[in-house]
Motif scaffolding. Structure first.
Motif, PDB file in Angstrom:
ATOM      1  N   TRP A   1      13.714  63.909  29.565  1.00 45.27           N
ATOM      2  CA  TRP A   1      12.470  63.214  29.847  1.00 45.27           C
ATOM      3  C   TRP A   1      11.706  63.925  30.965  1.00 45.27           C
ATOM      4  N   SER A   2      10.386  63.763  30.922  1.00 49.37           N
ATOM      5  CA  SER A   2       9.529  64.243  32.012  1.00 49.37           C
ATOM      6  C   SER A   2       8.689  63.054  32.484  1.00 49.37           C
ATOM      7  N   PRO A   3       9.137  62.335  33.521  1.00 53.28           N
ATOM      8  CA  PRO A   3       8.452  61.109  33.950  1.00 53.28           C
ATOM      9  C   PRO A   3       7.384  61.350  35.011  1.00 53.28           C
ATOM     10  N   CYS A   4       6.418  60.425  35.063  1.00 55.46           N
ATOM     11  CA  CYS A   4       5.412  60.409  36.117  1.00 55.46           C
ATOM     12  C   CYS A   4       5.126  58.946  36.438  1.00 55.46           C
ATOM     13  N   ASN A   5       5.098  58.604  37.727  1.00 54.16           N
ATOM     14  CA  ASN A   5       4.913  57.220  38.152  1.00 54.16           C
ATOM     15  C   ASN A   5       3.682  57.119  39.037  1.00 54.16           C
ATOM     16  N   ALA A   6       2.852  56.108  38.772  1.00 55.83           N
ATOM     17  CA  ALA A   6       1.601  55.962  39.513  1.00 55.83           C
ATOM     18  C   ALA A   6       1.399  54.504  39.910  1.00 55.83           C
ATOM     19  N   PRO A   7       0.736  54.257  41.064  1.00 58.21           N
ATOM     20  CA  PRO A   7       0.526  52.879  41.521  1.00 58.21           C
ATOM     21  C   PRO A   7      -0.750  52.270  40.958  1.00 58.21           C
ATOM     22  N   VAL A   8      -0.738  50.955  40.800  1.00 59.15           N
ATOM     23  CA  VAL A   8      -1.951  50.175  40.569  1.00 59.15           C
ATOM     24  C   VAL A   8      -2.111  49.293  41.800  1.00 59.15           C
ATOM     25  N   LEU A   9      -3.225  49.467  42.522  1.00 61.42           N
ATOM     26  CA  LEU A   9      -3.409  48.796  43.806  1.00 61.42           C
ATOM     27  C   LEU A   9      -4.236  47.534  43.654  1.00 61.42           C
ATOM     28  N   GLY A  10      -3.882  46.512  44.435  1.00 60.69           N
ATOM     29  CA  GLY A  10      -4.648  45.284  44.479  1.00 60.69           C
ATOM     30  C   GLY A  10      -5.777  45.377  45.487  1.00 60.69           C
ATOM     31  N   PRO A  11      -6.560  44.303  45.646  1.00 61.44           N
ATOM     32  CA  PRO A  11      -7.694  44.318  46.583  1.00 61.44           C
ATOM     33  C   PRO A  11      -7.286  44.602  48.025  1.00 61.44           C
ATOM     34  N   ASP A  12      -6.037  44.247  48.386  1.00 62.73           N
ATOM     35  CA  ASP A  12      -5.581  44.467  49.761  1.00 62.73           C
ATOM     36  C   ASP A  12      -4.958  45.841  49.960  1.00 62.73           C
ATOM     37  N   GLY A  13      -5.026  46.695  48.933  1.00 61.85           N
ATOM     38  CA  GLY A  13      -4.473  48.034  49.048  1.00 61.85           C
ATOM     39  C   GLY A  13      -2.994  48.134  48.767  1.00 61.85           C
ATOM     40  N   GLN A  14      -2.357  47.016  48.424  1.00 65.31           N
ATOM     41  CA  GLN A  14      -0.926  47.029  48.136  1.00 65.31           C
ATOM     42  C   GLN A  14      -0.666  47.299  46.649  1.00 65.31           C
ATOM     43  N   VAL A  15       0.504  47.849  46.361  1.00 60.44           N
ATOM     44  CA  VAL A  15       0.880  48.150  44.981  1.00 60.44           C
ATOM     45  C   VAL A  15       1.230  46.860  44.264  1.00 60.44           C
ATOM     46  N   VAL A  16       0.509  46.545  43.191  1.00 58.16           N
ATOM     47  CA  VAL A  16       0.784  45.335  42.414  1.00 58.16           C
ATOM     48  C   VAL A  16       1.484  45.653  41.094  1.00 58.16           C
ATOM     49  N   LEU A  17       1.323  46.879  40.608  1.00 58.31           N
ATOM     50  CA  LEU A  17       1.988  47.308  39.389  1.00 58.31           C
ATOM     51  C   LEU A  17       2.299  48.794  39.500  1.00 58.31           C
ATOM     52  N   LEU A  18       3.294  49.234  38.739  1.00 51.41           N
ATOM     53  CA  LEU A  18       3.627  50.648  38.644  1.00 51.41           C
ATOM     54  C   LEU A  18       3.445  51.097  37.205  1.00 51.41           C
ATOM     55  N   VAL A  19       2.706  52.181  37.014  1.00 52.40           N
ATOM     56  CA  VAL A  19       2.561  52.772  35.688  1.00 52.40           C
ATOM     57  C   VAL A  19       3.647  53.831  35.546  1.00 52.40           C
ATOM     58  N   HIS A  20       4.575  53.590  34.629  1.00 54.12           N
ATOM     59  CA  HIS A  20       5.695  54.507  34.376  1.00 54.12           C
ATOM     60  C   HIS A  20       5.433  55.216  33.058  1.00 54.12           C
ATOM     61  N   ARG A  21       5.025  56.486  33.139  1.00 49.79           N
ATOM     62  CA  ARG A  21       4.699  57.253  31.933  1.00 49.79           C
ATOM     63  C   ARG A  21       5.789  58.295  31.699  1.00 49.79           C
ATOM     64  N   VAL A  22       6.224  58.409  30.463  1.00 50.23           N
ATOM     65  CA  VAL A  22       7.333  59.304  30.120  1.00 50.23           C
ATOM     66  C   VAL A  22       6.924  60.195  28.952  1.00 50.23           C
ATOM     67  N   GLU A  23       7.117  61.471  29.123  1.00 45.76           N
ATOM     68  CA  GLU A  23       6.997  62.413  28.007  1.00 45.76           C
ATOM     69  C   GLU A  23       8.402  62.864  27.634  1.00 45.76           C
ATOM     70  N   GLU A  24       8.806  62.582  26.411  1.00 43.54           N
ATOM     71  CA  GLU A  24      10.144  62.999  25.967  1.00 43.54           C
ATOM     72  C   GLU A  24      10.067  64.424  25.434  1.00 43.54           C
ATOM     73  N   VAL A  25      10.975  65.275  25.907  1.00 48.02           N
ATOM     74  CA  VAL A  25      10.984  66.681  25.496  1.00 48.02           C
ATOM     75  C   VAL A  25      12.301  67.037  24.814  1.00 48.02           C
ATOM     76  N   THR A  26      13.016  66.017  24.348  1.00 54.92           N
ATOM     77  CA  THR A  26      14.302  66.264  23.710  1.00 54.92           C
ATOM     78  C   THR A  26      14.162  67.161  22.494  1.00 54.92           C
ATOM     79  N   GLU A  27      13.147  66.905  21.671  1.00 51.39           N
ATOM     80  CA  GLU A  27      12.967  67.692  20.455  1.00 51.39           C
ATOM     81  C   GLU A  27      12.661  69.152  20.792  1.00 51.39           C
ATOM     82  N   LEU A  28      11.930  69.375  21.867  1.00 47.24           N
ATOM     83  CA  LEU A  28      11.637  70.747  22.275  1.00 47.24           C
ATOM     84  C   LEU A  28      12.926  71.469  22.661  1.00 47.24           C
ATOM     85  N   ILE A  29      13.782  70.788  23.390  1.00 46.74           N
ATOM     86  CA  ILE A  29      15.057  71.387  23.786  1.00 46.74           C
ATOM     87  C   ILE A  29      15.898  71.689  22.550  1.00 46.74           C
ATOM     88  N   ARG A  30      15.912  70.748  21.605  1.00 40.70           N
ATOM     89  CA  ARG A  30      16.719  70.942  20.394  1.00 40.70           C
ATOM     90  C   ARG A  30      16.153  72.060  19.532  1.00 40.70           C
TER      91      ARG A  30
END
Length: 409
Positions: free
Chosen positions: A107-136
């Protein structure tokens, strides 16, 4: 097309690659269909469950670290509010139809914040690119070469992760040194004659976010007078802390001989011109005359001090604001203004970490500060300082340093 015409739920489901939304407790809040397909899970097997309960590390592989690395990345995003891209990870997935059977995946993951009005992290965007087939696919050219490639990729990922860990530890040590330097140079709370003062310094969260905020109190020559200042140096870590110390010392010395705060900032601006890293630093200084009940002030690009009157009136001292230090090629005399106060009033100086929040107008933060000061104005400076920090700073800490000084007049 405007925003109201866009179906963002449909866009989320159509995003290429596996995307999931996590709460700050790392619980699945939502995910697109591609995530469920790639993970081999149904929606009711994932929603509302903690990430590491759904996807644990392979217990049969002592070297499995994929989820531990992922958790470290997500914690960094929560602490700093900044995106974190991870190195290629080998992570095995358990077949939900065959418990105990684990499939090797990459896997090749990337994680990014979603900020609320007060500047605090309210959600995390967890995006994953699977590269298993490329390796195979590359490995299908020959089993020997596949094993070599697999080992090379896995070892490279481990090396990158170890390098990231070493860098974070180095930054953490730098943070500790910078904090110690700041604490050594900043004055402790003090009694100002018959008047009480409280000071607070709160460092930013995250190993890289120690900044150059500072404050100072100076006994002035001639009568019962006191100079009170706060400033903020652009930058992070030891360089910012070092510049902070130079500017604070220079202003402290200048204030003792200057005719007023504007002249003190004039001299400080000329000094900042020859100090690397001092450009665009902000500072505000006030000269309090307790005998005549007056305050003279001047600001170089800094948020305005607040004078809280005993009757609850809140006055922002904003009539002598000028650009930050060393902002002009040819410096001009700084403006100066003054006001009067009655006994029992409160003067408050602070840095922008107290009031500024991402995606929020600064006037909102100033109004929040005025409201808090007005409600707690009768408390002594120590209790007032604690109340203001509790109400204005996010529960998990701010992403910028905060300096606060309160003087009962």
């Amino acid at each position: 097309m405007n925003d109201s015409a866009i179906d963002y739920a449909a866009v989320f489901q159509a995003l290429p690659g596996m995307v999931a939304l996590l709460t700050p407790e790392l619980v699945f809040a939502d995910m697109n269909e591609e995530f469920l397909r790639g993970a081999g899970r149904k929606r009711d097997q994932v929603i509302g469950r903690r990430l590491f309960d759904v996807f644990p590390d392979n217990p049969n592989d002592p070297a499995a670290t994929g989820m531990r690395n992922l958790e470290a990345s997500l914690r960094r995003v929560l602490a700093t509010g900044e995106r974190d891209a991870m190195a290629l990870q080998r992570y095995d997935v358990e077949d939900p139809e065959r418990p105990g059977h684990w499939e090797e995946r990459y896997w090749s993951p990337c994680n990014a914040p979603v900020l609320g009005p007060d500047g605090q992290v309210v959600l995390l965007v967890h995006r994953v690119e699977e590269v298993t087939e490329l390796i195979r696919a590359r490995g299908s050219r020959g089993s020997g070469r596949a094993r070599v490639l697999e080992a090379e990729l896995y070892n490279r990922a481990r090396e990158l992760q170890e390098l990231n860990d070493r860098l974070r530890r180095a930054h953490a040590r730098e943070r500790e040194v910078a904090l110690a330097l700041q604490e050594a140079m900043l004055p402790a709370r003090r009694q100002v004659g018959d008047h009480r003062a409280a000071v607070r310094y709160r460092p930013a969260v995250g190993a890289l976010n120690v900044c150059g905020d500072w404050y100072d109190l100076v006994d002035l020559v001639g009568g019962h007078r006191l100079g009170v200042s706060v400033g903020d140096v652009v930058g992070h870590g030891l360089p910012a802390a070092g510049v902070m110390g130079q500017l604070r010392s220079a202003l402290s010395a200048t204030s003792r001989v200057a005719e007023g705060p504007a002249q003190a900032l004039d001299v400080l601006g000329r000094y900042a011109h020859v100090v690397d890293g001092a450009e665009s630093a902000t500072v505000v200084t006030t000269f309090i005359d307790f005998d005549h009940h007056t305050i003279a002030y001047s600001s170089a690009g800094h948020p305005p001090p607040v004078l809280v009157h005993p009757d609850g009136g809140v006055e922002f001292l904003d009539r002598a604001t000028d650009p930050p230090l060393d902002a002009r090629p040819d410096p001009l005399p700084r403006p100066q203004a003054g006001t009067t106060f009655t006994e029992g009033a409160t003067l408050v100086l602070y840095t922008d970490g107290l009031i500024e929040r991402r995606r929020e107008d600064i006037d909102t933060g100033l109004a929040r500060l005025a409201d808090s000061l007005g409600r707690h104005r009768e408390e002594d400076p120590e209790a007032l300082a604690d109340a203001v920090l509790l109400e204005l700073l996010p529960p998990g800490g701010a992403t910028d340093d905060t300096a606060l000084i309160i003087v009962r007049l």
